[in-house]
Design an enzyme around this catalytic site. Structure first.
Site, PDB file in Angstrom:
ATOM      1  N   LYS A   1       6.046 -14.772   6.133  1.00 55.01           N
ATOM      2  CA  LYS A   1       7.493 -14.846   5.885  1.00 55.01           C
ATOM      3  C   LYS A   1       8.065 -16.201   6.302  1.00 55.01           C
ATOM      4  O   LYS A   1       8.886 -16.765   5.593  1.00 55.01           O
ATOM      5  CB  LYS A   1       8.232 -13.740   6.644  1.00 55.01           C
ATOM      6  CG  LYS A   1       7.893 -12.335   6.233  1.00 55.01           C
ATOM      7  CD  LYS A   1       8.794 -11.315   6.909  1.00 55.01           C
ATOM      8  CE  LYS A   1       8.728 -11.371   8.422  1.00 55.01           C
ATOM      9  NZ  LYS A   1       7.377 -11.081   8.958  1.00 55.01           N
TER      10      LYS A   1
ATOM     11  N   ARG B   1      -7.639 -15.623  12.930  1.00 51.67           N
ATOM     12  CA  ARG B   1      -6.896 -16.855  13.205  1.00 51.67           C
ATOM     13  C   ARG B   1      -7.256 -17.436  14.571  1.00 51.67           C
ATOM     14  O   ARG B   1      -7.465 -16.701  15.536  1.00 51.67           O
ATOM     15  CB  ARG B   1      -5.384 -16.581  13.187  1.00 51.67           C
ATOM     16  CG  ARG B   1      -4.837 -16.106  11.875  1.00 51.67           C
ATOM     17  CD  ARG B   1      -3.333 -16.021  11.866  1.00 51.67           C
ATOM     18  NE  ARG B   1      -2.780 -15.175  12.921  1.00 51.67           N
ATOM     19  CZ  ARG B   1      -1.517 -14.738  12.936  1.00 51.67           C
ATOM     20  NH1 ARG B   1      -0.689 -15.089  11.967  1.00 51.67           N
ATOM     21  NH2 ARG B   1      -1.089 -13.963  13.919  1.00 51.67           N
TER      22      ARG B   1
ATOM     23  N   ARG C   1      -5.201 -15.953  19.699  1.00 50.03           N
ATOM     24  CA  ARG C   1      -4.096 -15.284  20.376  1.00 50.03           C
ATOM     25  C   ARG C   1      -4.579 -13.960  20.949  1.00 50.03           C
ATOM     26  O   ARG C   1      -5.300 -13.210  20.291  1.00 50.03           O
ATOM     27  CB  ARG C   1      -2.949 -15.023  19.393  1.00 50.03           C
ATOM     28  CG  ARG C   1      -2.058 -16.221  19.200  1.00 50.03           C
ATOM     29  CD  ARG C   1      -0.948 -15.954  18.213  1.00 50.03           C
ATOM     30  NE  ARG C   1      -0.249 -14.685  18.449  1.00 50.03           N
ATOM     31  CZ  ARG C   1       0.856 -14.336  17.791  1.00 50.03           C
ATOM     32  NH1 ARG C   1       1.354 -15.141  16.867  1.00 50.03           N
ATOM     33  NH2 ARG C   1       1.439 -13.180  18.039  1.00 50.03           N
TER      34      ARG C   1
ATOM     35  N   ARG D   1       0.961  -2.911  15.001  1.00 49.47           N
ATOM     36  CA  ARG D   1       2.137  -3.639  14.531  1.00 49.47           C
ATOM     37  C   ARG D   1       2.443  -3.313  13.071  1.00 49.47           C
ATOM     38  O   ARG D   1       3.609  -3.183  12.673  1.00 49.47           O
ATOM     39  CB  ARG D   1       1.920  -5.147  14.710  1.00 49.47           C
ATOM     40  CG  ARG D   1       2.024  -5.585  16.179  1.00 49.47           C
ATOM     41  CD  ARG D   1       1.245  -6.860  16.465  1.00 49.47           C
ATOM     42  NE  ARG D   1       1.698  -8.017  15.718  1.00 49.47           N
ATOM     43  CZ  ARG D   1       1.008  -9.159  15.629  1.00 49.47           C
ATOM     44  NH1 ARG D   1      -0.169  -9.262  16.242  1.00 49.47           N
ATOM     45  NH2 ARG D   1       1.478 -10.169  14.959  1.00 49.47           N
TER      46      ARG D   1
ATOM     47  N   ARG E   1      15.294  -4.913  10.891  1.00 51.33           N
ATOM     48  CA  ARG E   1      14.068  -4.137  11.041  1.00 51.33           C
ATOM     49  C   ARG E   1      14.321  -2.643  10.907  1.00 51.33           C
ATOM     50  O   ARG E   1      13.375  -1.874  10.749  1.00 51.33           O
ATOM     51  CB  ARG E   1      13.417  -4.427  12.401  1.00 51.33           C
ATOM     52  CG  ARG E   1      12.959  -5.869  12.589  1.00 51.33           C
ATOM     53  CD  ARG E   1      12.365  -6.063  13.972  1.00 51.33           C
ATOM     54  NE  ARG E   1      12.012  -7.447  14.224  1.00 51.33           N
ATOM     55  CZ  ARG E   1      10.834  -7.993  13.933  1.00 51.33           C
ATOM     56  NH1 ARG E   1       9.909  -7.260  13.356  1.00 51.33           N
ATOM     57  NH2 ARG E   1      10.589  -9.256  14.218  1.00 51.33           N
TER      58      ARG E   1
END
Length: 221
Positions: free
Chosen positions: A13, A127, A161, A172, A88
């Site tokens: 996004k 990632r 991360r 999530r 949200r």
């Protein structure tokens, strides 16, 4: 033109919001950046949000709306905005509608970046980044040209991360789908919802969004 981008964490996004803002002369309103800037500014609203976050609580909708309101009223926002990370929940969406209505403004489009959950888990968990300059990489899709050496700065330290585990990412995603389940029919009923393939390439997603905004394509959700 006033827009919202909806999509789960890792859908891209922020990248697409920047492209839209730059290409169409709009202000990008990222709620994460907005909170950080408000706290750093030392404003009364920022201090209020900081104390709430320091206590481990979520910033209430009323404060978030007041922050967004200040951005919407800024001169840089005269051509419109791209809102990334808000709303949200249905309550937030309704509060945003009310705030914009008081200003005789409305949402021109709500872009849903639809994703494949399994593919997104793979995208996110792979990632990693350079510990020195923050350049981003991926275990399978984008490794450094020279193994162990950052392409951007030549550093040799990399990190994943801590919250990019498969279990955390799935949680999530579940939370996102539960939250947005009521947002989609809300914006569909308003005639604002457009859906694009969030799993396409960055350029491909950008083209789909552009087509949707220009009325040349993009399917209603």
């Amino acid at each position: 033109m006033n827009l919202i981008l909806l999509g789960p964490p890792g859908a891209g996004k922020g990248t697409q919001a920047r492209r839209i803002a730059e290409g169409r002369g709009l202000m990008q309103i990222s709620t994460g950046d907005m909170l950080r800037q408000a706290v750093a500014s030392g404003s009364a609203l920022g201090k209020e949000a900081e104390s709430i976050m320091a206590a481990g609580d979520l910033v209430p909708d009323e404060i978030m709306i007041r922050m967004i309101e200040a951005w919407v009223d800024a001169p840089d926002c005269k051509n419109g905005f791209v809102l990334d990370g808000f709303p949200r929940t249905l309550a937030q969406a309704e509060a945003l509608d009310e705030m914009l209505g008081r200003r005789d403004r409305r949402l021109d489009a709500v872009i849903e970046m639809r994703v494949d959950d399994a593919a997104l888990v793979d995208r996110i968990t792979g990632r990693f980044s350079c510990a020195d300059c923050g350049a981003g990489y991926h275990d399978r899709f984008r490794r450094p040209a020279t193994e162990g050496v950052c392409d951007a700065c030549g550093g040799g330290a990399f990190a994943h991360r801590a919250d990019d585990t498969a279990e955390t990412v799935r949680a999530r995603l579940d939370a996102y789908h539960a939250q947005t389940a009521l947002l989609l029919p809300h914006y569909r009923a308003a005639g604002a919802l457009k859906t694009v393939d969030g799993m396409a390439s960055i350029d491909g997603v950008a083209r789909e969004i552009s087509n949707a905004l220009d009325g040349a394509g993009g399917a209603d959700g």
